[in-house]
Write a protein that holds these residues in place. Structure first.
Motif, short mmCIF file in Angstrom:
data_model
loop_
_atom_site.label_atom_id
_atom_site.label_comp_id
_atom_site.label_asym_id
_atom_site.label_seq_id
_atom_site.Cartn_x
_atom_site.Cartn_y
_atom_site.Cartn_z
N SER A 1 0.84 -1.20 0.00
CA SER A 1 0.00 0.00 0.00
C SER A 1 0.88 1.25 0.00
O SER A 1 1.69 1.45 0.91
CB SER A 1 -0.92 0.01 1.23
N ILE A 2 0.71 2.06 -1.04
CA ILE A 2 1.42 3.34 -1.07
C ILE A 2 0.53 4.47 -0.58
O ILE A 2 1.01 5.57 -0.30
CB ILE A 2 1.92 3.67 -2.49
N LEU A 3 -0.78 4.16 -0.46
CA LEU A 3 -1.71 5.17 0.04
C LEU A 3 -2.92 4.48 0.65
O LEU A 3 -3.59 3.70 -0.01
CB LEU A 3 -2.17 6.10 -1.10
N ASP A 4 -3.15 4.75 1.94
CA ASP A 4 -4.33 4.24 2.62
C ASP A 4 -5.45 5.26 2.51
O ASP A 4 -5.31 6.42 2.90
CB ASP A 4 -4.02 3.97 4.10
N LEU A 5 -6.56 4.82 1.95
CA LEU A 5 -7.69 5.71 1.71
C LEU A 5 -8.55 5.83 2.97
O LEU A 5 -8.68 4.86 3.73
CB LEU A 5 -8.54 5.18 0.56
N PRO A 6 -9.16 6.99 3.19
CA PRO A 6 -10.04 7.16 4.36
C PRO A 6 -11.41 6.54 4.17
O PRO A 6 -12.27 6.66 5.04
CB PRO A 6 -10.13 8.68 4.49
N PHE A 7 -11.62 5.88 3.05
CA PHE A 7 -12.92 5.26 2.76
C PHE A 7 -12.66 3.96 2.00
O PHE A 7 -11.55 3.70 1.52
CB PHE A 7 -13.79 6.20 1.91
N ASN A 8 -13.69 3.15 1.90
CA ASN A 8 -13.58 1.87 1.23
C ASN A 8 -14.30 1.90 -0.11
O ASN A 8 -15.46 2.31 -0.20
CB ASN A 8 -14.17 0.74 2.09
N PRO B 1 -15.97 -0.16 -3.04
CA PRO B 1 -16.49 -1.52 -3.24
C PRO B 1 -15.67 -2.30 -4.26
O PRO B 1 -15.32 -1.77 -5.31
CB PRO B 1 -17.93 -1.28 -3.72
N PHE B 2 -15.37 -3.56 -3.92
CA PHE B 2 -14.62 -4.50 -4.76
C PHE B 2 -13.16 -4.09 -4.97
O PHE B 2 -12.41 -4.82 -5.62
CB PHE B 2 -15.27 -4.67 -6.15
N TYR B 3 -12.75 -2.95 -4.43
CA TYR B 3 -11.36 -2.50 -4.60
C TYR B 3 -10.61 -2.47 -3.29
O TYR B 3 -9.53 -3.03 -3.16
CB TYR B 3 -11.35 -1.11 -5.25
N GLY B 4 -11.17 -1.85 -2.27
CA GLY B 4 -10.53 -1.79 -0.97
C GLY B 4 -10.31 -0.36 -0.52
O GLY B 4 -10.76 0.60 -1.15
N SER B 5 -9.57 -0.23 0.56
CA SER B 5 -9.30 1.10 1.14
C SER B 5 -7.84 1.47 1.03
O SER B 5 -7.31 2.20 1.86
CB SER B 5 -9.74 1.10 2.62
N HIS B 6 -7.17 0.94 0.02
CA HIS B 6 -5.75 1.26 -0.18
C HIS B 6 -5.44 1.18 -1.67
O HIS B 6 -6.24 0.67 -2.46
CB HIS B 6 -4.86 0.28 0.58
N ILE B 7 -4.27 1.68 -2.05
CA ILE B 7 -3.81 1.61 -3.43
C ILE B 7 -2.53 0.79 -3.47
O ILE B 7 -1.52 1.15 -2.85
CB ILE B 7 -3.56 3.01 -4.02
N SER B 8 -2.57 -0.33 -4.16
CA SER B 8 -1.40 -1.19 -4.31
C SER B 8 -0.62 -0.74 -5.54
O SER B 8 -1.14 -0.79 -6.66
CB SER B 8 -1.83 -2.65 -4.45
N LEU B 9 0.62 -0.33 -5.34
CA LEU B 9 1.42 0.18 -6.45
C LEU B 9 1.82 -0.95 -7.41
O LEU B 9 1.80 -0.76 -8.63
CB LEU B 9 2.67 0.89 -5.93
N PHE B 10 2.17 -2.11 -6.88
CA PHE B 10 2.51 -3.23 -7.76
C PHE B 10 1.31 -3.60 -8.64
O PHE B 10 1.47 -3.90 -9.82
CB PHE B 10 2.95 -4.44 -6.94
N CYS B 11 0.12 -3.58 -8.04
CA CYS B 11 -1.08 -3.89 -8.81
C CYS B 11 -1.35 -2.82 -9.86
O CYS B 11 -1.74 -3.12 -11.00
CB CYS B 11 -2.27 -4.03 -7.87
N LEU B 12 -1.12 -1.57 -9.51
CA LEU B 12 -1.33 -0.46 -10.44
C LEU B 12 -0.35 -0.55 -11.61
O LEU B 12 -0.74 -0.39 -12.77
CB LEU B 12 -1.16 0.86 -9.70
N PHE C 1 -10.58 -4.63 -14.84
CA PHE C 1 -11.24 -5.62 -13.99
C PHE C 1 -10.23 -6.29 -13.07
O PHE C 1 -10.49 -6.49 -11.87
CB PHE C 1 -11.95 -6.65 -14.88
N MET C 2 -9.06 -6.66 -13.61
CA MET C 2 -8.02 -7.31 -12.81
C MET C 2 -7.45 -6.36 -11.75
O MET C 2 -6.99 -6.80 -10.70
CB MET C 2 -6.90 -7.81 -13.71
N LEU C 3 -7.47 -5.06 -12.03
CA LEU C 3 -7.02 -4.08 -11.03
C LEU C 3 -7.85 -4.18 -9.76
O LEU C 3 -7.32 -4.14 -8.65
CB LEU C 3 -7.12 -2.67 -11.63
#
Length: 665
Positions: A528-535, A537-548, A584-586
Motif C-alpha cells: 500500500s502506497i496510500l491508505d484511503l479514508p474510505f472503502n 467496493p470491490f477495490y478496498g481502502s488502499h492503493i497497491s502500487l505493484f497492482c497499479l 477488472f483485474m485491477l
C-alpha cells in the motif's frame, strides 16, 4: 479479436466444459452427499439443543464454586459446602479439583511450549523464527489459555472433563516442582509426564511423592519434545482405570481453540483459515459457503489427522497408528469478532476404547509451526495438501510441486533476496516458454502483414451465408503464406496452467511472509502506497502500487496485441472488452499479495519486450514474396477443406430445395 484468439477462447471453454462433465457426480454420489448434509444438519441441531440444555446449569454451578472458593478461606461452612459440591461433581477425582495450576515450559530449537498442569494442556506456543506483522512480537498460537482439550470421561453418574483437573508432573520419573524451562537441542529429546490419580485413601500415611511414584492407577498425558522439530509427541495412556472409567466402545476427546491474528489483513487471514482433516487418502476441509458456521461429521471413516489451519501456520493433531485414529468427528469453525482472534475452532473426536483392558494408549503428535511445503512433505502424511496449490486440478499441482517449488527452494539455497528470486524465477519460466511465445507472436505478426489480403476476402464474401467460403479462402491464404493460425492458440493454453499455478503459489507461500522488497514491507500481503479514508467496493481502502503498475503493463500489452491483430468489424465490442479486462483485474488483485502482482508485472514487461523484438524480426516483404510464390502453385486440399466444401454443397442443395418448395406454394 482475430480468429486465432476466438479459437483459443473456444478451446479454453471446451476444456472447462469437458472437465466439468468428467467430474460431474453420479446419482449415487449425489444421494451420498445429500445424506452427508442431512447428517451435518442433524448433528448441528442436536449439538445446539444439548448446549442450550447444559449452558445455564453449568454457568450456575461454576459461579457457585467460584463464590464458595472465595468464602472458604474465612468460613468453615462455605469450605464444607465447597468440598461437598466438588466431591459430587468430580467423584473419585475431587482431590485434583483445586485451584492450583503449574506452568511447565518446554523449549527446543524452533519453539517454546507452555503446558498447564490444569488439564495437562498446551496453553501456549511461541515460534522463535517468526514474528507477527510488523515484527512487534514472536508468533503465538494461543492467548489467555484459550487452547483447551481433553477427555470427557464417564465416572459413576458424572461426566468428568479432564481439562478441569490438576495433573501431577513427572520428569525423569520424579515429581517436578521447578519453574525453570526444560530445554533440548539438536537430536536430543525430553519426556514430560502428567498423571491424573484417583483420590488417595485417607488411611495411607506416606509422603505424597512416594505414593504417586508407586501408584499404578492413573490417566497419563505424556509429551515428548525433540530438539529440532515442530512436532510435540503426545500420548494418552490409561493404566488400570477400568474400575473408574465406565466408558466402553468410545472415549470422547474435545478440542476447542481460538486462532490468534498473526497477519496484516484479518479478513484475508480469516478467509484462508479452516479445519482440515484426512479420511483414508482424501483430505477434506470445512467450507464456509458465505456463512459464519460450518459443521462437518464423519461417522464411519477413521480420521488420520485434524488441522486447525491458518493462512501461514497450523496446529495439527496427528494419529501415529491405526489404533490412535479417531473413529468419528464433529467439527465446527466460526468466525470470531474479537480484535485479536480470527476463528474459533471446535472438534469432538472419538477414540476406539475397550473397558476390559488393563492398559490402553493412544500415540499422537501435535504440530505447531509454519505451513511450509517441504516440512509437511517430509512427514509423509499428505499434510502438504492443506497448502492451496491447486490440488483439484492435476496440472496445477504438478506445476507447483515439481517445477515452481523445487526451483524456488533451489534459488533460496543461494541466500538471494526474495525479490531477486522472483525475478529469476520469472525469467526462467519465460525462457522455457520462449519457443512457444515466438511461434505465437511471429504468427500474429505475419497475420497482420496479410491484413490487406484478408480485407479483400471480406469484401469478396460480404454476406452472412458466405461465411464458410470466407473461412476457406482465409485458411487457404494462411497456408500459402506459411502461417499456422493455431500456433497462436496452443501457446496460450500451455501457459495457462503456469499462470494459475503462480496465482496459487505466491499467496500461500510462507517463505514470502514478512519479506520486504522496494516499497512493499511484506510480499505475502498487499503493498500500500496510500491508505484511503474510505472503502471502494470491490477495490478496498488502499492503493497497491505493484497492482497499479501491473495494470498499466497489461494495458500496454493489450494495446500491442490489438495493433498486431487483424481488425474484425463484426465484433465491435471485443476491443472494449479486451481493454476492460486489465481494469477488472485491477479491482481483483488490489488485495492480493504483492509478490503475485510483482510476478505478473515482470512477466508482462518481458512479454511486451518479446513481442516488440519478434515483430522487428518479421520481414514483411519476405512474407508477401512467399505468398506470391505459393499462389502460382496448386494447393492440395486438406481433408478438412474437402469436408467443408461437401458441407457447403449440401447446404446449397437444401437452400435450393427450400426455394423450390416456397415457389410451388
Amino acid at each position: 479479436m482475430d480468429k486465432k484468439s476466438i479459437i483459443g477462447l473456444v478451446l479454453i471453454c471446451l476444456v472447462c466444459v469437458v472437465f466439468g462433465l468428467l467430474n460431474r457426480p453420479s446419482e449415487e454420489q449425489k444421494q451420498a452427499q445429500k445424506h452427508y448434509q442431512d447428517s451435518i444438519a442433524k448433528a448441528q441441531m442436536l449439538a445446539k439443543k444439548q448446549a442450550d440444555k447444559n449452558k445455564s446449569f453449568k454457568n450456575e454451578e461454576e459461579a457457585l464454586i467460584d463464590s464458595l472458593r472465595v468464602l472458604a478461606n474465612e468460613n468453615d461452612s462455605a469450605r464444607a459446602e465447597l468440598d461437598e459440591l466438588i466431591k459430587g461433581k468430580y467423584s473419585v477425582f475431587s482431590s485434583s479439583a483445586n485451584i492450583e495450576n503449574k506452568n511447565i515450559v518446554l523449549e527446543n530449537d524452533v519453539f517454546k511450549v507452555n503446558i498447564s498442569s490444569r488439564g495437562a494442556m498446551v496453553s501456549n506456543v511461541v515460534l522463535k523464527d517468526y514474528t507477527t506483522y510488523g515484527g512487534k512480537e514472536q508468533v503465538k498460537f494461543f492467548t489467555n489459555n484459550g487452547n483447551k482439550y481433553g477427555l470427557h470421561l464417564t465416572v459413576g453418574n458424572n461426566i468428568i472433563n479432564t481439562e478441569e483437573l490438576d495433573f501431577k508432573v513427572f520428569v525423569n520419573n520424579k515429581l517436578y516442582n521447578s519453574n525453570a524451562p526444560l530445554k533440548v537441542s539438536g537430536k536430543d529429546s525430553l519426556v514430560v509426564s502428567l498423571r491424573l490419580f484417583p483420590n488417595k485413601p485417607d488411611t495411607i500415611n506416606i509422603s505424597d511423592e512416594n505414593y504417586f511414584l508407586n501408584q499404578k492407577q492413573y490417566l497419563e498425558y505424556k509429551y515428548t519434545i525433540r530438539g529440532n522439530d515442530y512436532r510435540l509427541g503426545y500420548k494418552i495412556a490409561l493404566n488400570n482405570m477400568q474400575d473408574v472409567i465406565k466408558d466402553d466402545g468410545n472415549l470422547e476427546f474435545q478440542w476447542d481453540s481460538p486462532l490468534c491474528l498473526k497477519e496484516k489483513d484479518k479478513k484475508i487471514e480469516t478467509q484462508n483459515s479452516s479445519i482440515y482433516y484426512m479420511l483414508d487418502d482424501e483430505v477434506e476441509n470445512l467450507k464456509e459457503q458465505g456463512k459464519d458456521d460450518s459443521v462437518s461429521e464423519s461417522s464411519s471413516i477413521p480420521i488420520k489427522w485434524i488441522s486447525y489451519k491458518q493462512q501461514f501456520f497450523s496446529t495439527v493433531l496427528i494419529a501415529k497408528d491405526s489404533v490412535s485414529r479417531f473413529n468419528s468427528a464433529t467439527m465446527v469453525t466460526r468466525a470470531d469478532t474479537a480484535a485479536l482472534n480470527i476463528r474459533n475452532m471446535h472438534s469432538v473426536l472419538d477414540f476406539n476404547y475397550s473397558n476390559d483392558k488393563n492398559y490402553t494408549e493412544y500415540n499422537m503428535d501435535m504440530f505447531f509451526g509454519p505451513n511450509k511445503y517441504r516440512i509437511f512433505k517430509n512427514y509423509n502424511i499428505d499434510l502438504e495438501r492443506t497448502i492451496p496449490l491447486g490440488w483439484g486440478f492435476f496440472l496445477l499441482q504438478w506445476v507447483n510441486r515439481f517445477v515452481i517449488i523445487p526451483v524456488f527452494d533451489f534459488l533460496q539455497g543461494f541466500n538471494l533476496h526474495i525479490g531477486l528470486i522472483i525475478l529469476i524465477l520469472t525469467l526462467l519460466v519465460k525462457i522455457v516458454l520462449f519457443p512457444l511465445a515466438y511461434k505465437s507472436f511471429s504468427s500474429t505478426a505475419k497475420m497482420k502483414v496479410l491484413q490487406p489480403e484478408i480485407q479483400k476476402i471480406n469484401e469478396k464474401y460480404p454476406k452472412q451465408d458466405q461465411a464458410v467460403q470466407k473461412q476457406q479462402a482465409t485458411m487457404q491464404l494462411y497456408r500459402r503464406a506459411g502461417i499456422n493460425p493455431m500456433m497462436g492458440c496452443f501457446p496460450m493454453l500451455l501457459q495457462f496452467p503456469i499462470l494459475v499455478a503462480m496465482f496459487r503459489f505466491f499467496p500461500s507461500s510462507v517463505e514470502l511472509r514478512q519479506q520486504s522488497f522496494l516499497w512493499a514491507d511484506d510480499l505475502s500481503t498487499y503493498d500500500s502506497i496510500l491508505d484511503l479514508p474510505f472503502n471502494i467496493p470491490f477495490y478496498g481502502s488502499h492503493i497497491s502500487l505493484f497492482c497499479l503498475l501491473m495494470t498499466i503493463a497489461q494495458l500496454l500489452y493489450t494495446k500491442m496485441t490489438m495493433n498486431q491483430q487483424t481488425q474484425n468489424n463484426a465484433m465491435p465490442g471485443m476491443k472494449f472488452m479486451m481493454y476492460g479486462m486489465p481494469i477488472f483485474m485491477l479491482f481483483i488483485l488490489n488485495n492480493f499479495s504483492a509478490a503475485l502482482n510483482y510476478y505478473y508485472l515482470i512477466s508482462l514487461l518481458i512479454s511486451v519486450l518479446q513481442m516488440y523484438i519478434i515483430r522487428k524480426t518479421i520481414d514483411e516483404n519476405k512474407v508477401l514474396a512467399r505468398l506470391q510464390q505459393n499462389s502460382k502453385k496448386p494447393m492440395k486440399k486438406s481433408k478438412w477443406q474437402q469436408r467443408m466444401e461437401n458441407l457447403e454443397k449440401q447446404n446449397r442443395k437444401l437452400m435450393q430445395e427450400r426455394q423450390k418448395n416456397q415457389r410451388r406454394r
